[in-house]
Design a protein around this motif. Structure first.
Motif, short mmCIF file in Angstrom:
data_model
loop_
_atom_site.label_atom_id
_atom_site.label_comp_id
_atom_site.label_asym_id
_atom_site.label_seq_id
_atom_site.Cartn_x
_atom_site.Cartn_y
_atom_site.Cartn_z
N ASP A 1 24.18 -19.89 -8.29
CA ASP A 1 25.49 -19.55 -8.84
C ASP A 1 25.58 -19.80 -10.34
O ASP A 1 26.54 -19.37 -10.99
N LEU A 2 24.58 -20.48 -10.91
CA LEU A 2 24.57 -20.79 -12.34
C LEU A 2 23.63 -19.89 -13.13
O LEU A 2 23.43 -20.09 -14.33
N VAL A 3 23.07 -18.91 -12.46
CA VAL A 3 22.21 -17.91 -13.11
C VAL A 3 23.08 -16.70 -13.47
O VAL A 3 23.85 -16.22 -12.64
N LEU A 4 22.95 -16.21 -14.69
CA LEU A 4 23.78 -15.10 -15.15
C LEU A 4 23.39 -13.80 -14.45
O LEU A 4 22.20 -13.46 -14.37
N ARG A 5 24.40 -13.09 -13.96
CA ARG A 5 24.17 -11.82 -13.27
C ARG A 5 25.09 -10.76 -13.86
O ARG A 5 26.20 -11.03 -14.31
N ASP A 6 24.59 -9.51 -13.83
CA ASP A 6 25.41 -8.40 -14.30
C ASP A 6 26.37 -7.95 -13.21
O ASP A 6 26.44 -8.56 -12.12
N LYS A 7 27.13 -6.89 -13.46
CA LYS A 7 28.16 -6.44 -12.52
C LYS A 7 27.57 -5.96 -11.19
O LYS A 7 28.28 -5.89 -10.18
N LYS A 8 26.28 -5.65 -11.20
CA LYS A 8 25.61 -5.22 -9.96
C LYS A 8 24.91 -6.38 -9.26
O LYS A 8 24.23 -6.16 -8.25
N GLY A 9 25.09 -7.58 -9.79
CA GLY A 9 24.50 -8.75 -9.16
C GLY A 9 23.05 -9.00 -9.54
O GLY A 9 22.41 -9.88 -8.98
N ARG A 10 22.55 -8.27 -10.51
CA ARG A 10 21.16 -8.44 -10.95
C ARG A 10 21.06 -9.55 -11.98
O ARG A 10 21.92 -9.69 -12.85
#
Length: 240
Positions: free
Chosen positions: A66-75
């Motif tokens: 949950d602390l890893v940055l993800r884009d709007k598509k969850g990547r």
């Protein structure tokens, strides 16, 4: 808190520790390495991104996904140059959670006997596809500075002139820069930190230019981009 020496001969040993060359008074090493005896020791911590390599990325995904940055598509958003996943410092709650994790590493630097900490990738917002801001970076850096100071460690601003005007509010004590001559940033850092700057150049012509213009005002070192230990093929080390 011990401040770094001004214009001291410096060695950047992130690729692996080795006996510093003669005249070296300050050295930066990864947090997993031991400090160099009788020198000013800076502890490298990759604070805004995961360390390169699949093992580090898997640890973050497994333990703190949950602390890893993800884009709007969850990547996962990745620094493509080094294949390092970015950490998500976009909210206060996430910054505080990350500060506890990174803070334990900073505590470890103090316990090991380092004098200062160098939190890398302060400028990760530039690689975040607009998901992170300079305000996010400054807020997280402020948490790290408090943790470092509470442990008696000085803390370095690592790169990016964008946050120079906030350095005192954040709590930075000195700077570690990569290629300030190449990017024509040496005057800004030198003025901001009154010469308490350790600059690493990776191209000989940039190093030579930095030595001519700034060699008497800040510490300039030439290293190979992979910062290989002495004795390995490709190792490069020079100082002004």
């Amino acid at each position: 808190m011990r401040q770094p020496p001004v214009n001291a001969t410096f060695d950047y040993q992130l690729g692996g520790p080795y006996k510093p060359p003669a005249k070296v008074r300050a050295v930066s090493r990864d947090r997993t390495a031991d400090p160099a005896p009788d020198l000013y020791n800076i502890c490298y911590v990759n604070a805004f991104q995961a360390q390169p390599g699949k093992e580090a990325a898997r640890w973050w995904q497994r333990e703190h996904s949950d602390l890893v940055l993800r884009d709007k598509k969850g990547r996962t958003v990745v620094d493509e140059d080094w294949q390092e996943p970015l950490l998500d410092i976009s909210t206060r709650k996430k910054r505080e959670a990350l500060a506890e994790i990174v803070g334990e590493w900073i505590d470890g630097c103090a316990d090991a006997g380092f004098d200062a900490v160098e939190p890398d990738n302060l400028d990760s917002y530039e690689r975040s596809d607009g998901l992170l801001t300079t305000d996010d970076a400054a807020a997280f850096a402020r948490l790290l500075a408090r943790r470092a100071h509470s442990q008696g460690l000085a803390i370095a601003q690592k790169n990016t002139t964008d946050l120079l005007d906030r350095r005192e509010r954040i709590g930075f004590d000195f700077a570690v820069t990569e290629e300030c001559a190449h990017y024509k940033e040496c005057p800004d850092f030198t003025s901001a930190y009154d010469g308490k700057v350790f600059d690493i150049e990776y191209v000989t012509k940039d190093f030579d230019a930095a030595c001519r213009a700034w060699g008497k005002k800040l510490s300039v070192t030439l290293r190979d981009r992979d910062v290989r230990p002495a004795g390995e093929d490709g190792h490069v080390y020079r100082h002004c």
